[in-house]
Design a protein around this motif. Structure first.
Motif, PDB file in Angstrom:
ATOM      1  N   SER A  26       0.863  -1.186   0.000  1.00 41.67           N
ATOM      2  CA  SER A  26       0.000   0.000   0.000  1.00 41.67           C
ATOM      3  C   SER A  26       0.891   1.225   0.000  1.00 41.67           C
ATOM      4  O   SER A  26       2.116   1.133   0.143  1.00 41.67           O
ATOM      5  N   ILE A  27       0.268   2.371  -0.185  1.00 40.55           N
ATOM      6  CA  ILE A  27       0.963   3.649  -0.037  1.00 40.55           C
ATOM      7  C   ILE A  27       0.196   4.468   0.995  1.00 40.55           C
ATOM      8  O   ILE A  27      -0.971   4.167   1.285  1.00 40.55           O
ATOM      9  N   PRO A  28       0.798   5.480   1.590  1.00 40.76           N
ATOM     10  CA  PRO A  28       0.101   6.253   2.619  1.00 40.76           C
ATOM     11  C   PRO A  28      -1.196   6.867   2.098  1.00 40.76           C
ATOM     12  O   PRO A  28      -1.316   7.242   0.933  1.00 40.76           O
ATOM     13  N   GLY A  29      -2.160   6.934   2.989  1.00 39.22           N
ATOM     14  CA  GLY A  29      -3.469   7.479   2.641  1.00 39.22           C
ATOM     15  C   GLY A  29      -4.570   6.597   3.181  1.00 39.22           C
ATOM     16  O   GLY A  29      -4.312   5.613   3.880  1.00 39.22           O
ATOM     17  N   GLU A  30      -5.808   6.955   2.870  1.00 41.94           N
ATOM     18  CA  GLU A  30      -6.954   6.200   3.358  1.00 41.94           C
ATOM     19  C   GLU A  30      -7.833   5.762   2.200  1.00 41.94           C
ATOM     20  O   GLU A  30      -8.059   6.509   1.251  1.00 41.94           O
ATOM     21  N   GLU A  31      -8.317   4.545   2.282  1.00 39.20           N
ATOM     22  CA  GLU A  31      -9.275   3.995   1.318  1.00 39.20           C
ATOM     23  C   GLU A  31     -10.265   3.160   2.127  1.00 39.20           C
ATOM     24  O   GLU A  31      -9.970   2.032   2.499  1.00 39.20           O
ATOM     25  N   PRO A  32     -11.442   3.707   2.443  1.00 38.48           N
ATOM     26  CA  PRO A  32     -12.340   3.079   3.422  1.00 38.48           C
ATOM     27  C   PRO A  32     -12.750   1.651   3.089  1.00 38.48           C
ATOM     28  O   PRO A  32     -12.867   0.819   3.990  1.00 38.48           O
ATOM     29  N   SER A  45      -6.680   0.209   2.872  1.00 39.61           N
ATOM     30  CA  SER A  45      -5.430   0.917   2.602  1.00 39.61           C
ATOM     31  C   SER A  45      -5.420   1.289   1.126  1.00 39.61           C
ATOM     32  O   SER A  45      -6.180   0.735   0.320  1.00 39.61           O
ATOM     33  N   VAL A  46      -4.555   2.216   0.752  1.00 35.93           N
ATOM     34  CA  VAL A  46      -4.473   2.671  -0.634  1.00 35.93           C
ATOM     35  C   VAL A  46      -3.538   1.741  -1.408  1.00 35.93           C
ATOM     36  O   VAL A  46      -2.366   1.584  -1.035  1.00 35.93           O
ATOM     37  N   PRO A  47      -4.014   1.096  -2.467  1.00 33.25           N
ATOM     38  CA  PRO A  47      -3.159   0.164  -3.205  1.00 33.25           C
ATOM     39  C   PRO A  47      -1.963   0.850  -3.850  1.00 33.25           C
ATOM     40  O   PRO A  47      -2.036   2.035  -4.230  1.00 33.25           O
ATOM     41  N   GLU A  48      -0.869   0.133  -3.965  1.00 34.77           N
ATOM     42  CA  GLU A  48       0.272   0.612  -4.746  1.00 34.77           C
ATOM     43  C   GLU A  48      -0.214   0.776  -6.189  1.00 34.77           C
ATOM     44  O   GLU A  48      -0.899  -0.106  -6.720  1.00 34.77           O
ATOM     45  N   PRO A  49       0.089   1.884  -6.872  1.00 30.78           N
ATOM     46  CA  PRO A  49      -0.541   2.198  -8.159  1.00 30.78           C
ATOM     47  C   PRO A  49      -0.360   1.144  -9.246  1.00 30.78           C
ATOM     48  O   PRO A  49      -1.278   0.925 -10.050  1.00 30.78           O
ATOM     49  N   ALA A  90       6.452  -4.287  14.093  1.00 28.66           N
ATOM     50  CA  ALA A  90       5.658  -3.367  13.274  1.00 28.66           C
ATOM     51  C   ALA A  90       6.023  -3.481  11.798  1.00 28.66           C
ATOM     52  O   ALA A  90       7.195  -3.601  11.441  1.00 28.66           O
ATOM     53  N   ASP A  91       5.001  -3.451  10.939  1.00 28.93           N
ATOM     54  CA  ASP A  91       5.243  -3.370   9.502  1.00 28.93           C
ATOM     55  C   ASP A  91       4.982  -1.957   8.984  1.00 28.93           C
ATOM     56  O   ASP A  91       5.202  -1.673   7.811  1.00 28.93           O
ATOM     57  N   GLU A  92       4.483  -1.083   9.878  1.00 27.56           N
ATOM     58  CA  GLU A  92       4.188   0.326   9.570  1.00 27.56           C
ATOM     59  C   GLU A  92       3.109   0.483   8.504  1.00 27.56           C
ATOM     60  O   GLU A  92       2.943   1.542   7.926  1.00 27.56           O
ATOM     61  N   ARG A  93       2.352  -0.585   8.242  1.00 25.42           N
ATOM     62  CA  ARG A  93       1.327  -0.558   7.198  1.00 25.42           C
ATOM     63  C   ARG A  93      -0.060  -0.645   7.839  1.00 25.42           C
ATOM     64  O   ARG A  93      -0.442  -1.690   8.351  1.00 25.42           O
ATOM     65  N   PRO A  94      -0.853   0.422   7.807  1.00 24.84           N
ATOM     66  CA  PRO A  94      -2.199   0.375   8.378  1.00 24.84           C
ATOM     67  C   PRO A  94      -3.107  -0.552   7.569  1.00 24.84           C
ATOM     68  O   PRO A  94      -2.879  -0.806   6.380  1.00 24.84           O
TER      69      PRO A  94
END
Length: 484
Positions: free
Chosen positions: A132-138, A142-146, A406-410
């Protein structure tokens, strides 16, 4: 007064050795007040014997003939490999075009956990990498890698990829070759004892569609065990909620939280229960998401192929969709769900010798997150799932496990350092079915001892108490956990 405990244990031993599953279930009503005796039937009447165990995906012993027929039909669907479309095998074609495994049991070894290679000379096949990349996707959490989406797929249906040969320009390639470079260090106890620990460093080779986004977040996830999932699904949500303490109001340092996740079936946010970060709400969504993400099989809940907009060659591949637009229709998907729902839980191997280990487990405070037991709902969808006292040793809540894990990935509301408490039942049986023991979300721990030593955050106090124990007491605690 006559002490009935030794006689009761002999009955359990005789039942397991002579009559197996059926005899074990006859003893459900015979338990006295001994906690260890009660725990032998870890799944209540849905407990199966571990004598001569060769696989984990065994049915609950009390299934009716009709339930058994559905169970074995679903297990066959979970076990048999899918093939590339189009073929004459229309009921099992549609693999990929990008995928991680050809079947559910390709990652869940004999229905148990996956295992990871010892070094980077071997590719990873029973684990995957979430992106994922930082940001929110309800709705995705998580926001997918493009370019590559939410997950790296390490296999593809391209002819050269299937033959293990270098692909041509028009041949679909796997997204990457996933290897792990283990980083080792020594951990020293206060008494001077030393144990070797390892952590994974990801090595993603041969990325098929160019570089990853510079802010990409990674999380290595190994396949968890599939057994007892119907019993876990039958736990009342209110009982899990009652264990949550997000603000740590009792000041014990433990602040478990319920993840809130999107349900593709209900089209709303609901509590999460399954998955390493409790990012799946129920068995239906868990199974459907695994078909879509891991095998590349479209279904009513996840109808899209595992190709991003950037992967044009992937989008051009043929699919195995039926007239409704799915590669596995609702009725076959439900068979796999019912297979999981009716899979039993392995009997615990506890005896009197484990009393000291259980005491050490509780003194360290492990039971604060690894909640020993629940009683399932009386409204569960089958009699062997309803009203059962079960012993999974998990509260199914999110806990902050500190920076080392921690993987630091929400993932939805789970932070990068939060993980769902993993159930402990059956943990000592992995090697029995022929797989190396690999614990924690990324398989770094090769033993219960290593897993404990990686605990931090809310579990730091419990780890410190474990470290301060004598070597004999630590061994007793480990032996107790391995017997669950």
């Amino acid at each position: 007064m006559v002490n009935k405990k030794p006689a009761l244990r002999r009955l359990f031993a005789l039942a397991a050795a002579s009559s197996g599953l059926a005899a074990l279930t006859l003893l459900v009503g015979c338990n006295d007040s001994s906690t260890l005796d009660q725990q032998i039937l870890a799944g209540g009447v849905a407990t199966y014997s571990t004598t001569h165990l060769t696989r984990f995906d065994l049915p609950a012993p009390t299934l009716t003939d009709g339930e058994k027929a559905d169970f074995y039909a679903g297990r066959a669907l979970a076990h048999q490999p899918w093939v590339k479309a189009p073929t004459s095998t229309t009921a099992r074609d549609g693999l990929g075009p990008l995928f991680n495994a050809r079947s559910c049991l390709g990652c869940h070894i004999e229905g148990g956990r996956g295992t990871l290679p010892a070094d980077d000379t071997e590719a990873v096949f029973t684990a995957f990498v979430r992106l994922s990349i930082p940001g929110e996707e309800p709705q995705l959490g998580s926001v997918p890698e493009p370019t590559y989406g939410q997950q790296i797929q390490t296999q593809a249906t391209g002819l050269m990829a299937q033959l293990g040969l270098p692909p041509g320009p028009d041949d679909l390639k796997p997204e990457a070759d996933l290897r792990i470079d283990w980083q080792y260090h020594s951990h020293t106890y206060p008494d001077g004892s030393v144990v070797e620990l390892r952590k994974p460093q990801l090595d993603l080779r041969q990325l098929s569609d160019g570089a990853l986004h510079p802010d990409t977040l990674f999380s290595l996830r190994q396949a968890p065990g599939m057994f007892g999932t119907g019993l876990i699904a039958a736990i009342k949500q209110a009982d899990i909620d009652a264990l949550a303490d997000p603000s740590d109001t009792n000041k014990d340092g433990i602040s478990g939280r319920v993840n809130q996740v999107w349900s593709a079936s209900e089209q709303t946010m609901v509590p999460g229960r399954f998955g390493w970060k409790a990012n799946r709400p129920d068995l239906e969504v868990t199974v459907a998401a695994a078909f879509a993400d891991d095998i590349g099989i479209s279904n009513p809940l996840f109808p899209s192929q595992p190709c991003t907009r950037a992967q044009l060659l992937c989008q051009q591949q043929p699919n195995g969709n039926n007239s409704d637009g799915f590669e596995i229709p609702a009725d076959l998907l439900e068979l796999v769900v019912e297979f999981l729902r009716h899979t039993g839980a392995p009997a615990a191997r506890l005896t009197e010798k484990h009393n000291a280990g259980q005491m050490a487990f509780n003194l360290a405070g492990c039971q604060q997150c690894h909640e020993p037991s629940f009683t399932t709902s009386e409204n569960a969808p089958a009699s062997h799932l309803a009203g059962q006292r079960i012993w999974p040793y998990s509260d199914f809540l999110l806990h902050d496990m500190g920076p080392l894990l921690a993987d630091e990935r929400p993932d939805f509301q789970a932070t990068g350092s939060e993980w769902r408490t993993a159930p402990l039942w059956g943990i000592g049986l992995q090697k029995t079915v022929g797989a190396d023991l690999s614990l924690l979300h990324d398989g770094r721990a090769r033993s219960v001892e290593e897993a404990i030593l990686w605990h931090g955050g809310e579990a730091a106090k419990a780890r410190a108490l474990f470290e301060a124990m004598s070597a004999d007491t630590r061994r007793q605690l480990i032996a107790f956990v391995e017997a669950l």
